[in-house]
Design an enzyme around this catalytic site. Structure first.
Site, PDB file in Angstrom:
ATOM      1  N   HIS A   1      -8.729 -15.706  22.926  1.00  0.00           N
ATOM      2  CA  HIS A   1      -8.592 -17.124  22.650  1.00  0.00           C
ATOM      3  C   HIS A   1      -7.126 -17.518  22.574  1.00  0.00           C
ATOM      4  O   HIS A   1      -6.222 -16.686  22.608  1.00  0.00           O
ATOM      5  CB  HIS A   1      -9.350 -17.545  21.372  1.00  0.00           C
ATOM      6  CG  HIS A   1      -8.688 -17.146  20.087  1.00  0.00           C
ATOM      7  ND1 HIS A   1      -9.059 -17.671  18.872  1.00  0.00           N
ATOM      8  CD2 HIS A   1      -7.681 -16.274  19.819  1.00  0.00           C
ATOM      9  CE1 HIS A   1      -8.302 -17.138  17.926  1.00  0.00           C
ATOM     10  NE2 HIS A   1      -7.470 -16.293  18.467  1.00  0.00           N
TER      11      HIS A   1
ATOM     12  N   CYS B   1      -0.476 -17.156  17.938  1.00  0.00           N
ATOM     13  CA  CYS B   1      -1.834 -17.494  18.388  1.00  0.00           C
ATOM     14  C   CYS B   1      -1.847 -18.628  19.402  1.00  0.00           C
ATOM     15  O   CYS B   1      -2.879 -18.903  20.008  1.00  0.00           O
ATOM     16  CB  CYS B   1      -2.723 -17.839  17.197  1.00  0.00           C
ATOM     17  SG  CYS B   1      -3.199 -16.369  16.287  1.00  0.00           S
TER      18      CYS B   1
ATOM     19  N   HIS C   1      -4.826 -14.098  23.717  1.00  0.00           N
ATOM     20  CA  HIS C   1      -4.805 -12.788  23.063  1.00  0.00           C
ATOM     21  C   HIS C   1      -6.219 -12.510  22.571  1.00  0.00           C
ATOM     22  O   HIS C   1      -7.042 -13.420  22.477  1.00  0.00           O
ATOM     23  CB  HIS C   1      -3.804 -12.773  21.896  1.00  0.00           C
ATOM     24  CG  HIS C   1      -4.172 -13.730  20.811  1.00  0.00           C
ATOM     25  ND1 HIS C   1      -3.859 -15.065  20.854  1.00  0.00           N
ATOM     26  CD2 HIS C   1      -4.874 -13.554  19.671  1.00  0.00           C
ATOM     27  CE1 HIS C   1      -4.336 -15.661  19.774  1.00  0.00           C
ATOM     28  NE2 HIS C   1      -4.962 -14.767  19.044  1.00  0.00           N
TER      29      HIS C   1
ATOM     30  N   HIS D   1      -9.292 -10.559  20.043  1.00  0.00           N
ATOM     31  CA  HIS D   1      -9.680 -10.077  18.712  1.00  0.00           C
ATOM     32  C   HIS D   1     -10.968  -9.277  18.829  1.00  0.00           C
ATOM     33  O   HIS D   1     -11.790  -9.541  19.698  1.00  0.00           O
ATOM     34  CB  HIS D   1      -9.955 -11.240  17.751  1.00  0.00           C
ATOM     35  CG  HIS D   1      -8.736 -12.005  17.368  1.00  0.00           C
ATOM     36  ND1 HIS D   1      -7.827 -11.543  16.433  1.00  0.00           N
ATOM     37  CD2 HIS D   1      -8.269 -13.198  17.783  1.00  0.00           C
ATOM     38  CE1 HIS D   1      -6.858 -12.437  16.290  1.00  0.00           C
ATOM     39  NE2 HIS D   1      -7.097 -13.453  17.105  1.00  0.00           N
TER      40      HIS D   1
ATOM     41  N   ASP E   1     -19.182 -12.322  23.962  1.00  0.00           N
ATOM     42  CA  ASP E   1     -18.586 -10.996  24.147  1.00  0.00           C
ATOM     43  C   ASP E   1     -17.857 -10.886  25.492  1.00  0.00           C
ATOM     44  O   ASP E   1     -18.399 -11.246  26.536  1.00  0.00           O
ATOM     45  CB  ASP E   1     -19.659  -9.908  24.047  1.00  0.00           C
ATOM     46  CG  ASP E   1     -19.054  -8.520  23.926  1.00  0.00           C
ATOM     47  OD1 ASP E   1     -17.979  -8.393  23.304  1.00  0.00           O
ATOM     48  OD2 ASP E   1     -19.656  -7.566  24.443  1.00  0.00           O
ATOM     49  N   HIS E   2     -16.612 -10.385  25.418  1.00  0.00           N
ATOM     50  CA  HIS E   2     -15.758 -10.224  26.607  1.00  0.00           C
ATOM     51  C   HIS E   2     -15.512 -11.525  27.352  1.00  0.00           C
ATOM     52  O   HIS E   2     -15.415 -11.548  28.577  1.00  0.00           O
ATOM     53  CB  HIS E   2     -16.310  -9.136  27.545  1.00  0.00           C
ATOM     54  CG  HIS E   2     -16.089  -7.756  27.008  1.00  0.00           C
ATOM     55  ND1 HIS E   2     -16.819  -7.237  25.967  1.00  0.00           N
ATOM     56  CD2 HIS E   2     -15.183  -6.807  27.337  1.00  0.00           C
ATOM     57  CE1 HIS E   2     -16.390  -6.025  25.695  1.00  0.00           C
ATOM     58  NE2 HIS E   2     -15.387  -5.737  26.505  1.00  0.00           N
TER      59      HIS E   2
ATOM     60  N   GLU F   1     -12.092 -12.125  11.734  1.00  0.00           N
ATOM     61  CA  GLU F   1     -11.231 -12.149  12.915  1.00  0.00           C
ATOM     62  C   GLU F   1     -10.337 -10.903  12.924  1.00  0.00           C
ATOM     63  O   GLU F   1     -10.002 -10.361  13.971  1.00  0.00           O
ATOM     64  CB  GLU F   1     -10.385 -13.420  12.933  1.00  0.00           C
ATOM     65  CG  GLU F   1      -9.698 -13.647  14.265  1.00  0.00           C
ATOM     66  CD  GLU F   1      -9.106 -15.032  14.365  1.00  0.00           C
ATOM     67  OE1 GLU F   1      -9.690 -15.868  15.058  1.00  0.00           O
ATOM     68  OE2 GLU F   1      -8.071 -15.275  13.720  1.00  0.00           O
TER      69      GLU F   1
HETATM   70 NI    NI Z   1      -6.056 -15.211  17.378  1.00  0.00          NI
END
Ligand code: NI
Length: 136
Positions: A15, A34, A40, A42, A80-81, A125
């Protein structure tokens, strides 16, 4: 007697936190790393909490296999992914913060769970940063 059952799940997603109404400087100031334009990732950890009464016929509050399938279908398959900002409809115009992701997970699961249950969602997160939506 009310009791709660929990199911944990996991997904990886990318995200970027960004407010398109702000300058690049203000985005960097508020969201820091961020807001990196290259995104990036998580490793999100999810805890879904279902509360209600034990069914006297099964001794279960809810069949955990059913709950597992719901989470697979409405959370893992969606997120997911994925790049949340680009690939997931609900975040095209909504900043994918842990708060908003947590709430959207609740919103996506709620219609598929019997009304007799209360639903709460907690999203990690990072191991130290997590949010919870208690429902309603
Ligand atoms: Ni983040």
């Amino acid at each position: 007697m009310r009791i709660s059952v929990f199911r944990k799940a996991h997904f990886n997603a990318a995200h970027r936190l960004y407010n398109p109404n702000w300058s690049e400087e203000k985005n960097r100031e508020v969201f820091g790393l961020c807001s990196n334009e290259y995104y990036h990732g998580h490793n999100y950890e999810l805890e879904v909490k279902v509360t209600g009464e034990i069914d006297p016929e099964t001794g279960f509050l809810i069949n955990l296999n059913d709950l597992k399938q719901l989470i697979k279908e409405y959370v893992e398959h969606r997120y997911d992914h994925k790049n949340l900002n680009i690939e997931v409809e609900e975040f095209k115009n909504l900043n994918p913060t842990a708060e908003n992701i947590c709430y959207m997970i609740w919103k996506n699961l709620r219609p598929h769970l019997d009304k007799k249950y209360d639903l709460a969602v907690r999203l990690y997160e990072t191991p130290r940063n997590f949010v919870e939506f208690p429902g309603s």
